[in-house]
Design a protein around this motif. Structure first.
Motif, PDB file in Angstrom:
ATOM      1  N   ASN A 263      16.464  -4.692   2.616  1.00  0.00           N
ATOM      2  CA  ASN A 263      17.644  -3.829   2.619  1.00  0.00           C
ATOM      3  C   ASN A 263      17.236  -2.367   2.854  1.00  0.00           C
ATOM      4  OD1 ASN A 263      20.507  -3.393   2.235  1.00  0.00           O
ATOM      5  ND2 ASN A 263      19.963  -2.462   0.281  1.00  0.00           N
ATOM      6  N   ASP A 264      16.096  -1.958   2.301  1.00  0.00           N
ATOM      7  CA  ASP A 264      15.597  -0.601   2.514  1.00  0.00           C
ATOM      8  C   ASP A 264      15.284  -0.376   3.991  1.00  0.00           C
ATOM      9  OD1 ASP A 264      15.718  -0.382  -0.242  1.00  0.00           O
ATOM     10  OD2 ASP A 264      13.556  -0.666  -0.527  1.00  0.00           O
ATOM     11  N   ILE A 265      14.663  -1.364   4.609  1.00  0.00           N
ATOM     12  CA  ILE A 265      14.330  -1.254   6.034  1.00  0.00           C
ATOM     13  C   ILE A 265      15.605  -1.183   6.870  1.00  0.00           C
ATOM     14  CG2 ILE A 265      13.243  -2.458   7.982  1.00  0.00           C
ATOM     15  CD1 ILE A 265      11.236  -3.582   5.847  1.00  0.00           C
ATOM     16  N   TYR A 266      16.587  -2.005   6.529  1.00  0.00           N
ATOM     17  CA  TYR A 266      17.874  -2.009   7.213  1.00  0.00           C
ATOM     18  C   TYR A 266      18.505  -0.613   7.171  1.00  0.00           C
ATOM     19  CZ  TYR A 266      22.849  -3.076   7.917  1.00  0.00           C
ATOM     20  OH  TYR A 266      24.148  -3.087   8.347  1.00  0.00           O
ATOM     21  N   HIS A 267      18.536  -0.005   5.994  1.00  0.00           N
ATOM     22  CA  HIS A 267      19.160   1.316   5.864  1.00  0.00           C
ATOM     23  C   HIS A 267      18.329   2.412   6.531  1.00  0.00           C
ATOM     24  CE1 HIS A 267      22.824   0.544   3.704  1.00  0.00           C
ATOM     25  NE2 HIS A 267      22.163  -0.403   3.050  1.00  0.00           N
TER      26      HIS A 267
ATOM     27  N   THR B 109       0.380   3.492  -8.103  1.00  0.00           N
ATOM     28  CA  THR B 109       0.868   3.583  -6.729  1.00  0.00           C
ATOM     29  C   THR B 109       2.303   3.081  -6.721  1.00  0.00           C
ATOM     30  OG1 THR B 109       0.138   1.360  -6.138  1.00  0.00           O
ATOM     31  CG2 THR B 109      -1.441   3.155  -5.785  1.00  0.00           C
ATOM     32  N   CYS B 110       2.969   3.243  -5.608  1.00  0.00           N
ATOM     33  CA  CYS B 110       4.368   2.812  -5.495  1.00  0.00           C
ATOM     34  C   CYS B 110       4.536   1.357  -5.940  1.00  0.00           C
ATOM     35  CB  CYS B 110       4.862   2.966  -4.060  1.00  0.00           C
ATOM     36  SG  CYS B 110       4.676   4.623  -3.372  1.00  0.00           S
ATOM     37  N   SER B 111       3.665   0.495  -5.441  1.00  0.00           N
ATOM     38  CA  SER B 111       3.810  -0.932  -5.737  1.00  0.00           C
ATOM     39  C   SER B 111       3.532  -1.265  -7.201  1.00  0.00           C
ATOM     40  CB  SER B 111       2.909  -1.773  -4.830  1.00  0.00           C
ATOM     41  OG  SER B 111       1.554  -1.460  -5.055  1.00  0.00           O
ATOM     42  N   ASP B 112       2.740  -0.461  -7.891  1.00  0.00           N
ATOM     43  CA  ASP B 112       2.495  -0.720  -9.313  1.00  0.00           C
ATOM     44  C   ASP B 112       3.801  -0.714 -10.102  1.00  0.00           C
ATOM     45  OD1 ASP B 112      -0.290  -0.995  -9.134  1.00  0.00           O
ATOM     46  OD2 ASP B 112      -0.577   1.180  -9.308  1.00  0.00           O
ATOM     47  N   CYS B 113       4.720   0.151  -9.709  1.00  0.00           N
ATOM     48  CA  CYS B 113       5.991   0.275 -10.432  1.00  0.00           C
ATOM     49  C   CYS B 113       7.127  -0.516  -9.789  1.00  0.00           C
ATOM     50  CB  CYS B 113       6.404   1.741 -10.516  1.00  0.00           C
ATOM     51  SG  CYS B 113       5.215   2.777 -11.394  1.00  0.00           S
TER      52      CYS B 113
ATOM     53  N   SER C 196       0.830  -1.206   0.000  1.00  0.00           N
ATOM     54  CA  SER C 196       0.000   0.000   0.000  1.00  0.00           C
ATOM     55  C   SER C 196       0.866   1.259   0.000  1.00  0.00           C
ATOM     56  CB  SER C 196      -0.931   0.020   1.218  1.00  0.00           C
ATOM     57  OG  SER C 196      -0.196   0.277   2.402  1.00  0.00           O
ATOM     58  N   GLU C 197       0.317   2.307  -0.563  1.00  0.00           N
ATOM     59  CA  GLU C 197       1.019   3.591  -0.572  1.00  0.00           C
ATOM     60  C   GLU C 197       1.228   4.087   0.859  1.00  0.00           C
ATOM     61  OE1 GLU C 197      -0.439   7.340  -2.774  1.00  0.00           O
ATOM     62  OE2 GLU C 197       0.536   6.009  -4.227  1.00  0.00           O
ATOM     63  N   ALA C 198       0.264   3.847   1.723  1.00  0.00           N
ATOM     64  CA  ALA C 198       0.382   4.260   3.124  1.00  0.00           C
ATOM     65  C   ALA C 198       1.621   3.643   3.769  1.00  0.00           C
ATOM     66  CB  ALA C 198      -0.869   3.874   3.906  1.00  0.00           C
ATOM     67  N   PHE C 199       1.871   2.376   3.487  1.00  0.00           N
ATOM     68  CA  PHE C 199       3.060   1.729   4.035  1.00  0.00           C
ATOM     69  C   PHE C 199       4.329   2.317   3.415  1.00  0.00           C
ATOM     70  CE2 PHE C 199       6.412  -1.481   3.821  1.00  0.00           C
ATOM     71  CZ  PHE C 199       6.581  -1.758   5.172  1.00  0.00           C
ATOM     72  N   CYS C 200       4.317   2.499   2.105  1.00  0.00           N
ATOM     73  CA  CYS C 200       5.508   2.989   1.411  1.00  0.00           C
ATOM     74  C   CYS C 200       5.954   4.357   1.915  1.00  0.00           C
ATOM     75  CB  CYS C 200       5.267   3.067  -0.099  1.00  0.00           C
ATOM     76  SG  CYS C 200       5.030   1.460  -0.870  1.00  0.00           S
ATOM     77  N   ILE C 201       5.002   5.217   2.215  1.00  0.00           N
ATOM     78  CA  ILE C 201       5.379   6.555   2.653  1.00  0.00           C
ATOM     79  C   ILE C 201       5.324   6.710   4.176  1.00  0.00           C
ATOM     80  CG2 ILE C 201       4.758   7.617   0.466  1.00  0.00           C
ATOM     81  CD1 ILE C 201       2.207   8.691   1.810  1.00  0.00           C
TER      82      ILE C 201
END
Length: 164
Positions: free
Chosen positions: A76-80, A54-58, A21-26
């Motif tokens: 890896n994104d969460i780690y950073h 949305t973010c996940s579409d791409c 979801s976009e809510a999670f991504c941002i």
């Protein structure tokens, strides 16, 4: 036992849906304050057709196995984020080229699979494009040159790194 399995699977599906979801991504300010603000200025966010990505579409494949691979890579994104590697706009922009190149490489590797989920040859209406654009989008030309969507459309939804 079957009911427990069904409940666990349902929970797993719910977590996958939420993390797409976009809510999670941002939810982390690195994304909300940087690339999401850029995305909101793009045609993928708002356009005359009224269709918005949305973010996940791409960034997340639709098929299960590639989606799971992407989710593992996303750790890896969460780690950073936890390390604070990109916790300011300055730090984010210092790494923007590296981050963008990773996404572009993934898109190149998958022949821009996520782009094609919306922009297939059948749905692109080549006959409505001007001659120059139609020629660039022809499958024959793209195959001959080994090109995919991302080769020409970098910076479409997010700012390009300063180094480019």
């Amino acid at each position: 036992m079957l009911a427990v399995g069904a409940l666990l699977w349902n929970g797993f599906e719910q977590v996958l849906a939420y993390t797409n979801s976009e809510a999670f991504c941002i939810s982390c300010h690195e994304m909300r304050d940087n690339v999401y603000q850029e995305f909101k200025q793009s045609q993928h966010f708002s356009n005359i057709s009224g269709v918005a990505a949305t973010c996940s579409d791409c960034h997340v494949p639709k098929a299960f196995l590639p989606k799971m691979v992407r989710k593992i890579r996303a750790s890896n994104d969460i780690y950073h984020t936890l390390l604070g590697t990109v916790d300011t706009t300055e730090k984010f922009n210092a790494r923007r080229k590296l981050l963008a190149e990773r996404v572009w490489a993934m898109m190149k590797e998958t022949d821009s699979r996520e782009c094609r989920s919306c922009h297939s040859q059948q749905r692109m209406a080549l006959d409505l494009q001007d001659k120059r654009t139609r020629k660039k989008h022809s499958p024959e030309r793209m195959i001959k040159r080994g090109e995919t969507c991302i080769d020409c459309h970098k910076g479409l939804a997010h700012e390009l790194p300063d180094e480019l």
